[in-house]
Write an enzyme that holds these catalytic residues in place. Structure first.
Site, PDB file in Angstrom:
ATOM      1  N   LYS A 113     -30.574   1.275 -36.954  1.00  0.00           N
ATOM      2  CA  LYS A 113     -29.808   0.254 -37.667  1.00  0.00           C
ATOM      3  C   LYS A 113     -30.714  -0.882 -38.118  1.00  0.00           C
ATOM      4  CE  LYS A 113     -27.460  -3.445 -36.606  1.00  0.00           C
ATOM      5  NZ  LYS A 113     -27.724  -4.212 -37.830  1.00  0.00           N
ATOM      6  N   CYS A 117     -42.445 -13.091 -34.358  1.00  0.00           N
ATOM      7  CA  CYS A 117     -42.271 -13.245 -32.908  1.00  0.00           C
ATOM      8  C   CYS A 117     -43.560 -13.745 -32.259  1.00  0.00           C
ATOM      9  CB  CYS A 117     -41.817 -11.936 -32.292  1.00  0.00           C
ATOM     10  SG  CYS A 117     -42.852 -10.547 -32.744  1.00  0.00           S
ATOM     11  N   GLU A 140     -37.781 -21.188 -29.756  1.00  0.00           N
ATOM     12  CA  GLU A 140     -38.395 -20.476 -30.873  1.00  0.00           C
ATOM     13  C   GLU A 140     -37.813 -21.016 -32.181  1.00  0.00           C
ATOM     14  OE1 GLU A 140     -37.526 -16.185 -31.483  1.00  0.00           O
ATOM     15  OE2 GLU A 140     -39.695 -15.980 -31.677  1.00  0.00           O
ATOM     16  N   GLU A 182     -38.138  -6.222 -27.492  1.00  0.00           N
ATOM     17  CA  GLU A 182     -39.259  -7.002 -28.011  1.00  0.00           C
ATOM     18  C   GLU A 182     -38.629  -8.259 -28.581  1.00  0.00           C
ATOM     19  OE1 GLU A 182     -41.485  -8.846 -29.966  1.00  0.00           O
ATOM     20  OE2 GLU A 182     -41.750  -7.280 -31.474  1.00  0.00           O
TER      21      GLU A 182
HETATM   22  P1  NAI Z   1     -30.539 -11.022 -33.786  1.00  0.00           P
HETATM   23  O1  NAI Z   1     -31.281 -10.706 -32.554  1.00  0.00           O
HETATM   24  O2  NAI Z   1     -29.089 -11.403 -33.633  1.00  0.00           O
HETATM   25  O3  NAI Z   1     -30.588  -9.752 -34.793  1.00  0.00           O
HETATM   26  C1  NAI Z   1     -31.594  -8.757 -34.748  1.00  0.00           C
HETATM   27  C2  NAI Z   1     -30.938  -7.389 -34.882  1.00  0.00           C
HETATM   28  O4  NAI Z   1     -29.959  -7.228 -33.854  1.00  0.00           O
HETATM   29  C3  NAI Z   1     -30.192  -7.154 -36.194  1.00  0.00           C
HETATM   30  O5  NAI Z   1     -30.330  -5.792 -36.572  1.00  0.00           O
HETATM   31  C4  NAI Z   1     -28.747  -7.431 -35.820  1.00  0.00           C
HETATM   32  O6  NAI Z   1     -27.837  -6.757 -36.648  1.00  0.00           O
HETATM   33  C5  NAI Z   1     -28.696  -6.883 -34.407  1.00  0.00           C
HETATM   34  N1  NAI Z   1     -27.640  -7.455 -33.563  1.00  0.00           N
HETATM   35  C6  NAI Z   1     -27.131  -8.707 -33.584  1.00  0.00           C
HETATM   36  N2  NAI Z   1     -26.184  -8.849 -32.642  1.00  0.00           N
HETATM   37  C7  NAI Z   1     -26.097  -7.667 -31.995  1.00  0.00           C
HETATM   38  C8  NAI Z   1     -25.306  -7.183 -30.906  1.00  0.00           C
HETATM   39  N3  NAI Z   1     -24.409  -7.960 -30.296  1.00  0.00           N
HETATM   40  N4  NAI Z   1     -25.507  -5.913 -30.483  1.00  0.00           N
HETATM   41  C9  NAI Z   1     -26.420  -5.128 -31.072  1.00  0.00           C
HETATM   42  N5  NAI Z   1     -27.183  -5.520 -32.107  1.00  0.00           N
HETATM   43  C10 NAI Z   1     -27.026  -6.775 -32.570  1.00  0.00           C
HETATM   44  O7  NAI Z   1     -31.344 -12.128 -34.551  1.00  0.00           O
HETATM   45  P2  NAI Z   1     -30.871 -13.050 -35.777  1.00  0.00           P
HETATM   46  O8  NAI Z   1     -29.500 -13.565 -35.517  1.00  0.00           O
HETATM   47  O9  NAI Z   1     -31.091 -12.307 -37.028  1.00  0.00           O
HETATM   48  O10 NAI Z   1     -31.939 -14.223 -35.705  1.00  0.00           O
HETATM   49  C11 NAI Z   1     -31.778 -15.281 -34.740  1.00  0.00           C
HETATM   50  C12 NAI Z   1     -33.095 -15.648 -34.135  1.00  0.00           C
HETATM   51  O11 NAI Z   1     -33.625 -14.529 -33.449  1.00  0.00           O
HETATM   52  C13 NAI Z   1     -34.195 -16.058 -35.078  1.00  0.00           C
HETATM   53  O12 NAI Z   1     -34.082 -17.382 -35.456  1.00  0.00           O
HETATM   54  C14 NAI Z   1     -35.417 -15.788 -34.239  1.00  0.00           C
HETATM   55  O13 NAI Z   1     -35.646 -16.869 -33.371  1.00  0.00           O
HETATM   56  C15 NAI Z   1     -35.033 -14.584 -33.423  1.00  0.00           C
HETATM   57  N6  NAI Z   1     -35.584 -13.331 -33.986  1.00  0.00           N
HETATM   58  C16 NAI Z   1     -36.696 -12.786 -33.392  1.00  0.00           C
HETATM   59  C17 NAI Z   1     -37.272 -11.653 -33.915  1.00  0.00           C
HETATM   60  C18 NAI Z   1     -38.485 -11.031 -33.327  1.00  0.00           C
HETATM   61  O14 NAI Z   1     -39.288 -10.457 -34.022  1.00  0.00           O
HETATM   62  N7  NAI Z   1     -38.654 -11.064 -32.020  1.00  0.00           N
HETATM   63  C19 NAI Z   1     -36.753 -11.016 -35.138  1.00  0.00           C
HETATM   64  C20 NAI Z   1     -35.543 -11.624 -35.638  1.00  0.00           C
HETATM   65  C21 NAI Z   1     -35.010 -12.756 -35.075  1.00  0.00           C
END
Ligand code: NAI
Ligand code: MG
Length: 498
Positions: free
Chosen positions: A196, A305, A402, A271
């Site tokens: 996904k 990240c 972050e 991660e």
């Molecule tokens: P998120 O962690 O909510 O989303 C990342 C992925 O998880 C997307 O594919 C999303 O559809 C999915 N997702 C969201 N809620 C879920 C759930 N309950 N169950 C399963 N999958 C779910 O991150 P978001 O909201 O896009 O960004 C928020 C913050 O997260 C950013 O500001 C940043 O700080 C952090 N982030 C860190 C990343 C990294 O590379 N470690 C990448 C993206 C965001």
């Protein structure tokens, strides 16, 4: 139609994302619902993609389970052929580099040069690295002491088996690369995948899904489902037919996944975020430091990240490093990712830009000072200026949370012990860098910093063979390395009485 702003062949590729790939067939969501995907450079809708939900995830998991059926083409394939298919996928990613680069650049906003010089070659490397593994995944024969107690004779060995169906949930900052980091070890170990993409950036992954079919990977081994995190993402994590979840994203969502996976104890790899310290001693090569600090803070718009978001500089060179970094930041050319002159693109959404700039406001309210940047760009798109802050208090939120944008906080220090305590004063543990010509100090620091990786006199050096992952709240497990395979394998012990 908003997507009409693009012409073929890019338009044709964007239109791939109108459907999901399940069991080898391109399908719409069962509900018929869609959701819009935006171009962050101008806020326009570029595509409407299927809003997959629990029913669609059900179909995808069923297809993945069917692909794992004993005697089916995937389970009966020899390791050598499996490796060849992964290598073929690498060739196809390489051959389609430009198409994939354009799609990720439009979708995530990142500069196309980053795609061409980093994301694509790294994606191809990761696939080729794992293409070599299927023929080398072996169990052990184990001499056992049990016979002495029982009087019998035994032959004991272990078998390595795929963990099963892997739910791979990826973020929007490096869409293609993050998908491939999960897909490659899953394929190498003989798993099947429900992949996904993030709702913001599905399009390059639709093309990747198509390339898996072109490579000859059997239908149902790779299923591509689009949808929102709280619906499609949560449904993957909740599904009893999913054996393992591998996730890259926020700490909050990572913790929610762990709680949900506890229902049936599925395996989880995470991660997550970081607040990586970038530590500069006064004997370092300052040209290299400034380039490394800039890359650490501003590559991928700081939506990384492993962003080097805490810059600790020894006092004798603090002013010089901060000034040079600020000058560099102010000189960066912001623009649309597709423009080859662009050095930094827009942030992923208006909401995210407001969150990032909100952190600057919080920092200033808590005593920090803006050296450069700190504002949104006027006009269309979700642009934020590259920003350098000083004077942040050690306990202020901007030193602990972050930000995930082009914002770096520079802090002076005097001694090695002092900077080590500052560096480790975080709930994260993903990346860290140390800049010094003193080799003993470099190794002392590398040993004492609490993080998954430490770079010495470089920043963000990554390779398909190097373990990548975090300690503390930066996650569980490692990607891009040999030990990752274990996270996709089960060990079965067989004992035979002779
Ligand atoms: P998120 O962690 O909510 O989303 C990342 C992925 O998880 C997307 O594919 C999303 O559809 C999915 N997702 C969201 N809620 C879920 C759930 N309950 N169950 C399963 N999958 C779910 O991150 P978001 O909201 O896009 O960004 C928020 C913050 O997260 C950013 O500001 C940043 O700080 C952090 N982030 C860190 C990343 C990294 O590379 N470690 C990448 C993206 C965001
Ligand atoms: Mg979220």
């Amino acid at each position: 139609m908003a997507e009409a702003q693009f012409a073929p062949p890019v338009l044709d590729d964007i239109r791939l994302a109108r459907k999901m790939l399940i069991g080898g067939e391109w399908v719409e969501a069962i509900s018929g619902k869609t959701f819009p995907v935006y171009d962050p450079a101008d806020g326009q809708v570029i595509a409407d993609v299927p809003a997959g939900e629990a029913a669609d995830v059900d179909r995808a998991v069923a297809a993945a389970r069917a692909a794992l059926a004993p005697g089916g083409p995937w389970r009966s394939m020899t390791p050598q052929v499996r490796g060849q298919l992964i290598w073929k996928l690498a060739d196809l990613v390489e051959r389609n580099a430009e198409r994939l680069s354009v799609l990720d650049s439009i979708d995530s906003g990142k500069p196309i040069n980053e795609m061409i010089y980093f994301d694509i070659p790294f994606s191809v490397d990761v696939l080729r690295y794992y293409a070599g593994w299927p023929t080398k995944i072996t169990g052990d024969t184990i001499p056992i002491s049990y016979p002495a107690r029982s009087g019998g004779r035994f032959h004991a060995y272990t078998l390595k088996e795929p963990v099963g169906v892997v739910g791979a949930i990826v973020p929007w900052n490096l869409p293609l690369l993050m998908a491939i980091k999960k897909l490659a070890p899953a394929l190498a170990t003989g798993c099947a995948v429900v992949l996904k993409p993030a709702e913001q950036t599905p399009i390059s992954i639709a093309l990747l899904a198509q390339l898996t079919i072109e490579a000859g990977i059997p239908a149902g081994v790779v299923n591509y489902v689009t949808g929102l995190g709280e619906s499609a993402g949560a449904a993957i994590v909740d599904h009893p037919g999913v054996d393992k979840v591998t996730f890259t994203g926020s700490v909050g969502t990572g913790k929610a996944i762990v709680r949900s996976a506890a229902q049936d104890l599925k395996r989880v790899s995470l991660e997550l975020g970081g607040k990586s310290p970038n530590i500069v001693f006064d004997d370092a090569d300052l040209d290299a430091v400034v380039a490394g600090a800039a890359a650490g803070a501003f590559a991928t718009q700081g939506e990384s990240c492993i962003a080097g978001s805490r810059l600790y500089v020894q006092r004798a060179v603090f002013d010089e490093v901060v000034q040079r970094l600020a000058d560099h930041a102010a000189s960066l050319k912001l623009g649309r990712g597709l423009d080859t002159a662009t050095q930094m693109g827009p942030l992923i959404s208006a909401e995210h830009r407001d969150k990032v700039l909100g952190y600057v406001e919080i920092g200033v309210a808590e005593g920090a000072k803006v050296v450069t940047g700190g504002r949104a760009l006027a006009g269309e798109g979700f642009f934020a200026e590259p920003t350098v802050l000083v004077n942040a208090r050690p306990d202020s939120r901007i030193m602990h949370e972050e930000i995930f944008g082009p914002v770096v906080c520079a802090v002076p220090f005097d001694t090695e012990a002092e900077v080590l305590a500052l560096a480790n004063n975080t709930r994260f543990g993903l990346g860290a860098a140390v800049w010094t010509k003193d080799i003993s100090r470099a190794h002392r620091m590398a040993a004492a910093i609490e993080s998954g990786q430490v770079w010495v006199n470089c920043y963000q050096a990554a390779d398909s063979a190097l373990p990548f992952g975090g300690t503390k709240e930066s996650g569980w497990g490692r990607e891009t390395c040999r030990e990752t395979l274990e996270e996709y394998l089960e060990t079965k012990t067989v004992v035979v009485a002779l």
